[in-house]
Motif scaffolding. Sequence first.
Motif, PDB file in Angstrom:
ATOM      1  N   GLY A  49      34.934  48.022  44.289  1.00 22.23           N
ATOM      2  CA  GLY A  49      33.971  47.728  43.233  1.00 22.23           C
ATOM      3  C   GLY A  49      34.126  48.667  42.060  1.00 22.23           C
ATOM      4  N   ALA A  50      34.258  49.964  42.346  1.00 27.83           N
ATOM      5  CA  ALA A  50      34.449  50.953  41.285  1.00 27.83           C
ATOM      6  C   ALA A  50      35.809  50.780  40.616  1.00 27.83           C
ATOM      7  N   ARG A  51      36.811  50.428  41.405  1.00 25.08           N
ATOM      8  CA  ARG A  51      38.162  50.267  40.841  1.00 25.08           C
ATOM      9  C   ARG A  51      38.218  49.084  39.883  1.00 25.08           C
ATOM     10  N   LEU A  52      37.542  48.001  40.208  1.00 24.18           N
ATOM     11  CA  LEU A  52      37.537  46.841  39.315  1.00 24.18           C
ATOM     12  C   LEU A  52      36.905  47.187  37.971  1.00 24.18           C
ATOM     13  N   VAL A  53      35.819  47.949  38.010  1.00 19.78           N
ATOM     14  CA  VAL A  53      35.185  48.378  36.759  1.00 19.78           C
ATOM     15  C   VAL A  53      36.149  49.219  35.938  1.00 19.78           C
ATOM     16  N   SER A  54      36.831  50.153  36.593  1.00 19.16           N
ATOM     17  CA  SER A  54      37.770  51.024  35.893  1.00 19.16           C
ATOM     18  C   SER A  54      38.934  50.237  35.300  1.00 19.16           C
ATOM     19  N   LEU A  55      39.434  49.269  36.050  1.00 19.24           N
ATOM     20  CA  LEU A  55      40.540  48.451  35.550  1.00 19.24           C
ATOM     21  C   LEU A  55      40.129  47.639  34.334  1.00 19.24           C
ATOM     22  N   LEU A  56      38.930  47.093  34.372  1.00 14.89           N
ATOM     23  CA  LEU A  56      38.437  46.308  33.235  1.00 14.89           C
ATOM     24  C   LEU A  56      38.208  47.192  32.023  1.00 14.89           C
ATOM     25  N   LYS A  57      37.573  48.339  32.252  1.00 12.71           N
ATOM     26  CA  LYS A  57      37.159  49.194  31.141  1.00 12.71           C
ATOM     27  C   LYS A  57      38.327  49.960  30.528  1.00 12.71           C
ATOM     28  N   TYR A  58      39.189  50.513  31.370  1.00 11.30           N
ATOM     29  CA  TYR A  58      40.241  51.399  30.867  1.00 11.30           C
ATOM     30  C   TYR A  58      41.662  50.863  31.062  1.00 11.30           C
ATOM     31  N   GLY A  59      41.828  49.846  31.897  1.00 17.39           N
ATOM     32  CA  GLY A  59      43.162  49.373  32.233  1.00 17.39           C
ATOM     33  C   GLY A  59      43.588  48.097  31.544  1.00 17.39           C
ATOM     34  N   ASP A  60      42.789  47.656  30.551  1.00 16.90           N
ATOM     35  CA  ASP A  60      43.121  46.429  29.812  1.00 16.90           C
ATOM     36  C   ASP A  60      43.221  45.212  30.728  1.00 16.90           C
ATOM     37  N   ARG A  61      42.494  45.218  31.843  1.00 16.03           N
ATOM     38  CA  ARG A  61      42.521  44.083  32.767  1.00 16.03           C
ATOM     39  C   ARG A  61      41.390  43.116  32.440  1.00 16.03           C
ATOM     40  N   THR A  62      41.442  42.556  31.235  1.00 16.35           N
ATOM     41  CA  THR A  62      40.407  41.610  30.830  1.00 16.35           C
ATOM     42  C   THR A  62      40.445  40.338  31.667  1.00 16.35           C
ATOM     43  N   ASP A  63      41.539  40.111  32.383  1.00 16.36           N
ATOM     44  CA  ASP A  63      41.624  38.945  33.260  1.00 16.36           C
ATOM     45  C   ASP A  63      40.639  39.025  34.422  1.00 16.36           C
ATOM     46  N   LEU A  64      40.102  40.238  34.672  1.00 19.77           N
ATOM     47  CA  LEU A  64      39.138  40.404  35.756  1.00 19.77           C
ATOM     48  C   LEU A  64      37.733  39.965  35.360  1.00 19.77           C
ATOM     49  N   ALA A  65      37.471  39.857  34.070  1.00 24.36           N
ATOM     50  CA  ALA A  65      36.118  39.563  33.592  1.00 24.36           C
ATOM     51  C   ALA A  65      35.545  38.259  34.151  1.00 24.36           C
ATOM     52  N   PRO A  66      36.297  37.152  34.194  1.00 24.83           N
ATOM     53  CA  PRO A  66      35.704  35.925  34.744  1.00 24.83           C
ATOM     54  C   PRO A  66      35.261  36.075  36.195  1.00 24.83           C
ATOM     55  N   LEU A  67      36.081  36.729  37.009  1.00 27.24           N
ATOM     56  CA  LEU A  67      35.740  36.930  38.413  1.00 27.24           C
ATOM     57  C   LEU A  67      34.478  37.779  38.549  1.00 27.24           C
ATOM     58  N   MET A  68      34.440  38.896  37.821  1.00 24.29           N
ATOM     59  CA  MET A  68      33.307  39.801  37.904  1.00 24.29           C
ATOM     60  C   MET A  68      32.038  39.158  37.365  1.00 24.29           C
ATOM     61  N   ALA A  69      32.165  38.434  36.258  1.00 25.62           N
ATOM     62  CA  ALA A  69      30.995  37.773  35.667  1.00 25.62           C
ATOM     63  C   ALA A  69      30.441  36.695  36.594  1.00 25.62           C
ATOM     64  N   GLY A  70      31.325  36.020  37.327  1.00 25.88           N
ATOM     65  CA  GLY A  70      30.858  35.013  38.279  1.00 25.88           C
ATOM     66  C   GLY A  70      30.003  35.619  39.371  1.00 25.88           C
ATOM     67  N   TRP A  71      30.430  36.772  39.886  1.00 27.04           N
ATOM     68  CA  TRP A  71      29.625  37.458  40.906  1.00 27.04           C
ATOM     69  C   TRP A  71      28.310  37.951  40.314  1.00 27.04           C
TER      70      TRP A  71
END
Length: 244
Positions: free
Chosen positions: A88-110
């Motif tokens: 959970g913490a890693r996904l936040v870090s990847l989105l915020k600092y790792g340019d992993r904007t592809d994670l946003a749809p998955l996270m927003a769905g949850w």
Amino acid sequence: MRLRDMLAPIGHFFYPPICPGCEGAVGRGGGLCPGCWSDLAFIERPFCEILCLPFETDHGPGAVSPAAMAEPPAFGRLRAAVIHRDLGARLVSLLKYGDRTDLAPLMAGWMARAGADLLAEAELVVPVPLHRGRLFRRRFNQSADLARRVAGAAGLAYRPLILARVKATRPQVGLGGAARRRNLQGAFAVAKGRRAEIEGRRILLVDDVFTTGTTVSSAAAVLRRAGAAGVDVLTFSRVAQAGA
């Protein structure tokens, strides 16, 4: 059949879907492998109806934690999808600092699932804003990206410009409670000419992580002073204990 659907198998051949947690192969894009799925601590009832703190035992409908009673927040209720640890913490870090904007749809769905009761009452969805200097350096506001997707899924009005961060603050990491509050004094303000959009409306404030709640409480207080009928908060994750 749409062209995108026809071309999807070709895209998967050259760019096979991978798990965002471990980067192992998965059957479809936007999903987790079984191992990473089990590494997420989803927040389910029973929990404190105000702070979304999980309870070890069920205290009945509407139960409130001692932390919420001792220091009621400026917002009404918090909902979060997962505990802020491990994946959970890693996904936040990847989105915020790792340019992993592809994670946003998955996270927003949850998040939409976790905040269904808040979304049912909300009229506007507002993200916690970044100061323009930090936005320039980071290039995007992860909270705004999540808020936009949550609002779209729920069919609610998305208003990213209502609230502004007018003061450049230092990062909250490592600061104690009192220092966090001092750091955020005067940090938020309602944008000029936008007060009428707030008055009498129920607002859902969206951020990525809830730690001590200082940031969302400061933002919620500004919205309430501007006439909001109520302010609830939805985040992707929250720390396991109040004040952590």
